[in-house]
Design a protein around this motif. Structure first.
Motif, PDB file in Angstrom:
ATOM      1  N   ASP A   1     -15.041   4.010  -7.933  1.00  0.00           N
ATOM      2  CA  ASP A   1     -14.871   5.192  -7.099  1.00  0.00           C
ATOM      3  C   ASP A   1     -14.839   4.766  -5.639  1.00  0.00           C
ATOM      4  N   GLU A   2     -14.867   5.742  -4.748  1.00  0.00           N
ATOM      5  CA  GLU A   2     -14.714   5.445  -3.330  1.00  0.00           C
ATOM      6  C   GLU A   2     -15.837   4.573  -2.781  1.00  0.00           C
ATOM      7  N   LEU A   3     -17.014   4.627  -3.412  1.00  0.00           N
ATOM      8  CA  LEU A   3     -18.166   3.843  -2.967  1.00  0.00           C
ATOM      9  C   LEU A   3     -18.257   2.505  -3.681  1.00  0.00           C
ATOM     10  N   MET A   4     -17.215   2.126  -4.414  1.00  0.00           N
ATOM     11  CA  MET A   4     -17.160   0.872  -5.163  1.00  0.00           C
ATOM     12  C   MET A   4     -18.080   0.882  -6.376  1.00  0.00           C
ATOM     13  N   SER A   5     -18.555   2.061  -6.785  1.00  0.00           N
ATOM     14  CA  SER A   5     -19.364   2.162  -8.004  1.00  0.00           C
ATOM     15  C   SER A   5     -18.478   1.886  -9.212  1.00  0.00           C
TER      16      SER A   5
ATOM     17  N   ALA B   1      -9.763  -1.272   1.442  1.00  0.00           N
ATOM     18  CA  ALA B   1      -8.582  -0.939   0.648  1.00  0.00           C
ATOM     19  C   ALA B   1      -8.869   0.211  -0.306  1.00  0.00           C
ATOM     20  N   VAL B   2     -10.070   0.246  -0.873  1.00  0.00           N
ATOM     21  CA  VAL B   2     -10.434   1.332  -1.782  1.00  0.00           C
ATOM     22  C   VAL B   2     -10.546   2.651  -1.023  1.00  0.00           C
ATOM     23  N   VAL B   3     -11.096   2.603   0.194  1.00  0.00           N
ATOM     24  CA  VAL B   3     -11.156   3.819   1.022  1.00  0.00           C
ATOM     25  C   VAL B   3      -9.747   4.304   1.342  1.00  0.00           C
ATOM     26  N   PHE B   4      -8.840   3.360   1.673  1.00  0.00           N
ATOM     27  CA  PHE B   4      -7.448   3.747   1.898  1.00  0.00           C
ATOM     28  C   PHE B   4      -6.880   4.414   0.643  1.00  0.00           C
TER      29      PHE B   4
ATOM     30  N   ALA C   1      -3.347   6.141   1.264  1.00  0.00           N
ATOM     31  CA  ALA C   1      -2.792   4.995   0.524  1.00  0.00           C
ATOM     32  C   ALA C   1      -1.637   4.337   1.262  1.00  0.00           C
ATOM     33  N   ALA C   2      -0.980   5.065   2.157  1.00  0.00           N
ATOM     34  CA  ALA C   2       0.146   4.491   2.892  1.00  0.00           C
ATOM     35  C   ALA C   2      -0.289   3.291   3.731  1.00  0.00           C
ATOM     36  N   ARG C   3      -1.575   3.233   4.120  1.00  0.00           N
ATOM     37  CA  ARG C   3      -2.059   2.119   4.936  1.00  0.00           C
ATOM     38  C   ARG C   3      -2.365   0.882   4.095  1.00  0.00           C
ATOM     39  N   LEU C   4      -2.418   1.052   2.793  1.00  0.00           N
ATOM     40  CA  LEU C   4      -2.816  -0.048   1.927  1.00  0.00           C
ATOM     41  C   LEU C   4      -1.802  -1.171   1.910  1.00  0.00           C
ATOM     42  N   GLY C   5      -0.512  -0.852   1.986  1.00  0.00           N
ATOM     43  CA  GLY C   5       0.508  -1.869   1.864  1.00  0.00           C
ATOM     44  C   GLY C   5       0.446  -2.936   2.924  1.00  0.00           C
ATOM     45  N   ARG C   6       0.045  -2.577   4.150  1.00  0.00           N
ATOM     46  CA  ARG C   6       0.000  -3.545   5.233  1.00  0.00           C
ATOM     47  C   ARG C   6      -1.342  -4.273   5.307  1.00  0.00           C
ATOM     48  N   SER C   7      -2.267  -3.929   4.435  1.00  0.00           N
ATOM     49  CA  SER C   7      -3.592  -4.547   4.534  1.00  0.00           C
ATOM     50  C   SER C   7      -3.803  -5.645   3.515  1.00  0.00           C
ATOM     51  N   GLY C   8      -2.806  -5.951   2.695  1.00  0.00           N
ATOM     52  CA  GLY C   8      -3.030  -7.023   1.749  1.00  0.00           C
ATOM     53  C   GLY C   8      -1.823  -7.485   0.982  1.00  0.00           C
TER      54      GLY C   8
ATOM     55  N   GLU D   1     -11.530 -21.906  -7.498  1.00  0.00           N
ATOM     56  CA  GLU D   1     -10.233 -21.600  -8.101  1.00  0.00           C
ATOM     57  C   GLU D   1      -9.615 -20.383  -7.409  1.00  0.00           C
ATOM     58  N   PRO D   2      -8.329 -20.454  -7.093  1.00  0.00           N
ATOM     59  CA  PRO D   2      -7.692 -19.310  -6.410  1.00  0.00           C
ATOM     60  C   PRO D   2      -7.570 -18.104  -7.325  1.00  0.00           C
ATOM     61  N   ARG D   3      -7.915 -16.955  -6.794  1.00  0.00           N
ATOM     62  CA  ARG D   3      -7.793 -15.682  -7.504  1.00  0.00           C
ATOM     63  C   ARG D   3      -7.016 -14.702  -6.620  1.00  0.00           C
ATOM     64  N   ILE D   4      -6.452 -13.701  -7.250  1.00  0.00           N
ATOM     65  CA  ILE D   4      -5.794 -12.614  -6.517  1.00  0.00           C
ATOM     66  C   ILE D   4      -6.406 -11.302  -6.971  1.00  0.00           C
ATOM     67  N   VAL D   5      -6.800 -10.471  -6.001  1.00  0.00           N
ATOM     68  CA  VAL D   5      -7.336  -9.145  -6.298  1.00  0.00           C
ATOM     69  C   VAL D   5      -6.277  -8.111  -5.940  1.00  0.00           C
ATOM     70  N   HIS D   6      -5.788  -7.402  -6.954  1.00  0.00           N
ATOM     71  CA  HIS D   6      -4.805  -6.341  -6.742  1.00  0.00           C
ATOM     72  C   HIS D   6      -5.535  -4.997  -6.735  1.00  0.00           C
ATOM     73  N   VAL D   7      -5.153  -4.128  -5.816  1.00  0.00           N
ATOM     74  CA  VAL D   7      -5.770  -2.802  -5.702  1.00  0.00           C
ATOM     75  C   VAL D   7      -4.707  -1.739  -5.975  1.00  0.00           C
TER      76      VAL D   7
END
Length: 382
Positions: A203-207, A244-247, A252-259, A271-277
């Motif tokens: 959720d918005e609080l990362m719960s 990013a979760v708050v966006f 959500a329109a701001r999310l694209g430029r933040s990652g 090890e390299p990882r990628i986090v997709h939101v």
């Protein structure tokens, strides 16, 4: 001309349509058509092509007949040649709208079968191409046509596409992870549990609201992600992911430029990882599990590793693909004029990208930027 507030609302609406397509791929056709019409383009084409060769993963065409699309397909080699060939096309920065009339000399346009036999008879006077992804596994592109009756092609249209392109790229990347399966008509929980990578609904609080077996194993091993008081924490980039979760919840329109398509992270042994939101709040197509969540976090291995130092440099300073392409050319010693020619961009666009790089990195001159990259290259490559 849309007022600024109206334009922001329109972009927000269009971004929502793009993310709806992740959970319901059947929505790609109406979404692309709505975007084409909203921005005033004559036609639009979205394509995802697996490499080295195979069945097209996703192909959407809007604003043209089946016959015209077949003609366009046959003219494919001519179009590639028109844009300068494969080598030059690979130089174009991802997510940046490349305008045909800027990137292609007039004499080449006059000699092109695509222009004389296909575009001009329909009143198409310009075209825009956007590279969304180029990697060893796939290529994805987005293109638009501009009709003479629409008047001059202006910066407003290009700016709108710059805002939308990162969301197309992110949505396609996540769709690839889900193999473009529709999660509306299937058992969503079963699909989530079968995914070979970590999936966390928050959720918005990362719960944490739901985690699949692979994600649970990552939590148990403290691999990239941890659980503190019921909240998901990702070491090193926790604040970025929370933003990013708050966006996802509010803008959500701001999310694209933040990652870009994802956020760089590292496992317990580096090890390299990628986090997709993936934004979920308000998505029309979301089944029960998704309706309760603000975002879905997908944590995957970086298939090709993280290329250093440039990709890591981009992650450190939040640079867009177009901006990191400019950085690469600065480091290579090109002038702004040479960069403009290489990238097929207006000189003013290259200057804008460079100024944004300066702002994000805190430097004032190209020579200082080169020194900054050089100072990071050694440690990052160890």
């Amino acid at each position: 001309m849309l007022e600024l507030q109206d334009r922001a609302q329109l972009i927000s609406e269009l971004v929502g349509l793009i993310y709806d397509c992740v959970l319901d791929p059947e929505k790609w056709v109406p979404a692309v058509d709505r975007i084409r019409q909203a921005l005033g383009f004559s036609y639009a084409i979205l394509g995802v092509y697996p490499l080295p060769a195979g069945t097209v993963t996703l192909g959407v065409a809007s604003g043209m007949s089946t016959e015209r699309l077949a003609e366009l397909t046959r003219l494919g080699p001519d179009i590639v040649e028109l844009w300068g060939g494969d080598e030059r096309v690979r130089q174009f920065p991802l997510e940046e709208p490349i305008v045909q009339s800027v990137a292609v000399p007039p004499e080449a346009l006059a000699a092109s079968s695509f222009v004389t036999q296909w575009a001009e008879p329909q009143g198409i006077v310009d075209a825009i191409a956007i590279g969304l992804e180029r990697n060893p596994r796939m290529v994805s592109t987005l293109s638009f046509g501009w009709h003479r009756d629409a008047g001059p092609l202006g910066e407003a249209e290009l700016d709108s596409l710059r805002l939308l392109a990162p969301h197309f790229r992110r949505a396609i990347a996540i769709s690839q992870l889900l193999e473009l399966r529709s999660m509306v008509t299937a058992d969503a929980a079963a699909i989530l549990d079968s995914l070979p990578f970590g999936l966390f609904l928050v959720d918005e609080l990362m719960s944490l609201l739901h985690v699949n077996p692979r994600g649970a194993a990552m939590l148990a091993a403290r691999d990239t992600v941890q659980l503190h008081n019921g909240r998901i924490v990702i070491e090193g980039i926790g604040a970025v992911i929370e933003e990013a979760v708050v966006f996802s919840a509010h803008d959500a329109a701001r999310l694209g430029r933040s990652g870009g398509t994802g956020f760089a992270a590292f496992g317990p042994q580096g090890e390299p990882r990628i986090v997709h939101v993936l934004p979920l709040k308000g998505r029309e197509a979301g089944p029960g599990l998704f309706r309760r969540a603000t975002a879905a976090l997908f944590i995957t291995r970086a298939d090709d590793g993280i290329e250093l130092p440039h990709k890591a440099f981009a992650a450190l300073y939040g640079l867009t693909p177009a901006e990191i392409r400019v950085v690469e050319l600065v480091v290579a010693g090109l002038t702004q004029r040479e960069m403009s020619q290489r990238l097929g961009l207006q000189a003013s666009t290259v200057k804008t990208h460079l100024l944004r790089v300066f702002e994000k990195t805190g430097v004032r001159r190209q020579v200082d930027l080169v020194r900054l990259v050089a100072s990071l290259a050694g440690p990052l490559q160890l």
